[in-house]
Write a protein that holds these residues in place. Structure first.
Motif, PDB file in Angstrom:
ATOM      1  N   PRO A  12       0.038  -9.814  35.710  1.00 53.40           N
ATOM      2  CA  PRO A  12      -0.645 -11.060  35.388  1.00 53.40           C
ATOM      3  C   PRO A  12      -0.591 -11.313  33.881  1.00 53.40           C
ATOM      4  CG  PRO A  12      -2.250  -9.343  35.823  1.00 53.40           C
ATOM      5  CD  PRO A  12      -0.892  -8.776  36.123  1.00 53.40           C
ATOM      6  N   SER A  13      -0.566 -12.573  33.504  1.00 58.28           N
ATOM      7  CA  SER A  13      -0.580 -12.923  32.090  1.00 58.28           C
ATOM      8  C   SER A  13      -1.953 -12.611  31.503  1.00 58.28           C
ATOM      9  CB  SER A  13      -0.258 -14.409  31.924  1.00 58.28           C
ATOM     10  OG  SER A  13      -1.305 -15.193  32.484  1.00 58.28           O
ATOM     11  N   ASP A  14      -2.068 -12.714  30.189  1.00 59.45           N
ATOM     12  CA  ASP A  14      -3.365 -12.482  29.542  1.00 59.45           C
ATOM     13  C   ASP A  14      -4.399 -13.489  30.025  1.00 59.45           C
ATOM     14  OD1 ASP A  14      -2.353 -10.348  28.128  1.00 59.45           O
ATOM     15  OD2 ASP A  14      -1.860 -11.558  26.360  1.00 59.45           O
ATOM     16  N   GLN A  15      -3.966 -14.715  30.241  1.00 62.52           N
ATOM     17  CA  GLN A  15      -4.874 -15.756  30.734  1.00 62.52           C
ATOM     18  C   GLN A  15      -5.341 -15.422  32.155  1.00 62.52           C
ATOM     19  OE1 GLN A  15      -3.128 -19.619  31.107  1.00 62.52           O
ATOM     20  NE2 GLN A  15      -5.068 -20.630  31.507  1.00 62.52           N
ATOM     21  N   GLN A  16      -4.426 -14.966  33.002  1.00 62.07           N
ATOM     22  CA  GLN A  16      -4.793 -14.599  34.362  1.00 62.07           C
ATOM     23  C   GLN A  16      -5.744 -13.402  34.364  1.00 62.07           C
ATOM     24  OE1 GLN A  16      -0.868 -14.091  36.094  1.00 62.07           O
ATOM     25  NE2 GLN A  16      -1.171 -15.907  37.355  1.00 62.07           N
ATOM     26  N   PHE A  17      -5.515 -12.424  33.476  1.00 60.14           N
ATOM     27  CA  PHE A  17      -6.412 -11.274  33.438  1.00 60.14           C
ATOM     28  C   PHE A  17      -7.796 -11.702  32.961  1.00 60.14           C
ATOM     29  CE2 PHE A  17      -8.364  -7.335  32.113  1.00 60.14           C
ATOM     30  CZ  PHE A  17      -8.103  -6.547  33.220  1.00 60.14           C
ATOM     31  N   ALA A  18      -7.865 -12.643  32.028  1.00 61.89           N
ATOM     32  CA  ALA A  18      -9.165 -13.163  31.589  1.00 61.89           C
ATOM     33  C   ALA A  18      -9.878 -13.853  32.752  1.00 61.89           C
ATOM     34  CB  ALA A  18      -8.983 -14.125  30.421  1.00 61.89           C
ATOM     35  N   GLN A  19      -9.129 -14.570  33.585  1.00 61.09           N
ATOM     36  CA  GLN A  19      -9.705 -15.204  34.771  1.00 61.09           C
ATOM     37  C   GLN A  19     -10.187 -14.140  35.762  1.00 61.09           C
ATOM     38  OE1 GLN A  19      -6.639 -17.767  36.257  1.00 61.09           O
ATOM     39  NE2 GLN A  19      -6.983 -19.337  34.705  1.00 61.09           N
ATOM     40  N   LEU A  20      -9.426 -13.061  35.900  1.00 61.96           N
ATOM     41  CA  LEU A  20      -9.831 -11.973  36.787  1.00 61.96           C
ATOM     42  C   LEU A  20     -11.128 -11.339  36.292  1.00 61.96           C
ATOM     43  CD1 LEU A  20      -9.402 -10.001  39.140  1.00 61.96           C
ATOM     44  CD2 LEU A  20      -7.978  -8.630  37.592  1.00 61.96           C
ATOM     45  N   ALA A  41     -10.071  -1.475  46.205  1.00 62.77           N
ATOM     46  CA  ALA A  41      -9.626  -2.302  47.327  1.00 62.77           C
ATOM     47  C   ALA A  41     -10.189  -3.721  47.218  1.00 62.77           C
ATOM     48  CB  ALA A  41     -10.053  -1.670  48.648  1.00 62.77           C
ATOM     49  N   ARG A  42     -11.425  -3.838  46.779  1.00 64.91           N
ATOM     50  CA  ARG A  42     -12.028  -5.162  46.626  1.00 64.91           C
ATOM     51  C   ARG A  42     -11.384  -5.930  45.474  1.00 64.91           C
ATOM     52  NH1 ARG A  42     -18.487  -4.077  47.616  1.00 64.91           N
ATOM     53  NH2 ARG A  42     -18.270  -3.460  49.801  1.00 64.91           N
ATOM     54  N   VAL A  43     -11.115  -5.245  44.380  1.00 65.16           N
ATOM     55  CA  VAL A  43     -10.443  -5.903  43.253  1.00 65.16           C
ATOM     56  C   VAL A  43      -9.059  -6.357  43.693  1.00 65.16           C
ATOM     57  CG1 VAL A  43      -9.544  -5.577  40.919  1.00 65.16           C
ATOM     58  CG2 VAL A  43     -11.758  -4.610  41.535  1.00 65.16           C
ATOM     59  N   LEU A  63      -3.570  -1.265  36.330  1.00 68.24           N
ATOM     60  CA  LEU A  63      -3.788  -2.557  35.684  1.00 68.24           C
ATOM     61  C   LEU A  63      -5.122  -2.565  34.942  1.00 68.24           C
ATOM     62  CD1 LEU A  63      -3.083  -5.625  35.303  1.00 68.24           C
ATOM     63  CD2 LEU A  63      -4.363  -6.004  37.400  1.00 68.24           C
ATOM     64  N   LEU A  64      -6.172  -2.086  35.594  1.00 73.06           N
ATOM     65  CA  LEU A  64      -7.494  -2.088  34.979  1.00 73.06           C
ATOM     66  C   LEU A  64      -7.574  -1.118  33.801  1.00 73.06           C
ATOM     67  CD1 LEU A  64      -9.758  -2.336  38.151  1.00 73.06           C
ATOM     68  CD2 LEU A  64      -9.177  -4.151  36.540  1.00 73.06           C
ATOM     69  N   VAL A  65      -7.015   0.076  33.957  1.00 76.73           N
ATOM     70  CA  VAL A  65      -7.045   1.065  32.879  1.00 76.73           C
ATOM     71  C   VAL A  65      -6.242   0.562  31.688  1.00 76.73           C
ATOM     72  CG1 VAL A  65      -6.257   3.391  32.229  1.00 76.73           C
ATOM     73  CG2 VAL A  65      -7.511   3.038  34.358  1.00 76.73           C
ATOM     74  N   ARG A  66      -5.102  -0.061  31.939  1.00 72.32           N
ATOM     75  CA  ARG A  66      -4.256  -0.582  30.868  1.00 72.32           C
ATOM     76  C   ARG A  66      -4.994  -1.652  30.048  1.00 72.32           C
ATOM     77  NH1 ARG A  66       0.467  -1.712  33.621  1.00 72.32           N
ATOM     78  NH2 ARG A  66      -0.387  -3.685  34.298  1.00 72.32           N
ATOM     79  N   TRP A  69     -10.474  -1.047  31.165  1.00 75.53           N
ATOM     80  CA  TRP A  69     -11.532  -0.762  32.133  1.00 75.53           C
ATOM     81  C   TRP A  69     -11.490   0.715  32.469  1.00 75.53           C
ATOM     82  CZ3 TRP A  69     -14.395  -4.475  35.275  1.00 75.53           C
ATOM     83  CH2 TRP A  69     -14.272  -5.783  34.811  1.00 75.53           C
ATOM     84  N   SER A  70     -12.620   1.259  32.901  1.00 75.46           N
ATOM     85  CA  SER A  70     -12.653   2.657  33.299  1.00 75.46           C
ATOM     86  C   SER A  70     -13.303   2.776  34.666  1.00 75.46           C
ATOM     87  CB  SER A  70     -13.436   3.488  32.280  1.00 75.46           C
ATOM     88  OG  SER A  70     -14.783   3.073  32.256  1.00 75.46           O
ATOM     89  N   CYS A  71     -12.960   3.854  35.354  1.00 71.55           N
ATOM     90  CA  CYS A  71     -13.547   4.115  36.663  1.00 71.55           C
ATOM     91  C   CYS A  71     -14.914   4.746  36.456  1.00 71.55           C
ATOM     92  CB  CYS A  71     -12.660   5.056  37.474  1.00 71.55           C
ATOM     93  SG  CYS A  71     -11.078   4.331  37.868  1.00 71.55           S
ATOM     94  N   GLN A  72     -15.885   4.232  37.139  1.00 76.02           N
ATOM     95  CA  GLN A  72     -17.245   4.749  37.056  1.00 76.02           C
ATOM     96  C   GLN A  72     -17.624   5.263  38.433  1.00 76.02           C
ATOM     97  OE1 GLN A  72     -19.562   4.121  34.278  1.00 76.02           O
ATOM     98  NE2 GLN A  72     -17.791   3.572  33.045  1.00 76.02           N
TER      99      GLN A  72
END
Length: 80
Positions: A12-20, A41-43, A63-66, A69-72
């Protein structure tokens, strides 16, 4: 014919990730789940619904770690 290697994941582009991130900030209840817990799975489902991109569970994690974001994982189970 030689293999060109594995196909890369759609990014996803930076704009799409901001929307996510905005969608995730609304919480799982806004997307139809009863509890307030995001799972990979929900994400993945939100990404598919919103952007029509297909990811594996591990692809969502990467994608999230990059993107910082971190796993909690809860230290203990709630006593409800």
């Amino acid at each position: 014919m030689r293999s060109q290697g594995p196909a890369s994941l759609p990014k996803p582009s930076d704009q799409q990730f901001a929307q996510l991130e905005a969608e995730l900030a609304k919480g799982p209840a806004a997307h139809g789940w009863e509890d307030q817990r995001w799972t990979l799975a929900r994400v993945r489902t939100v990404i598919g619904r919103r952007f029509h991109l297909t990811y594996t569970i591990q692809g969502v994690r990467k994608l999230l770690v990059r993107n910082g974001w971190s796993c909690q994982v809860p230290a203990r189970r709630a006593m409800e």
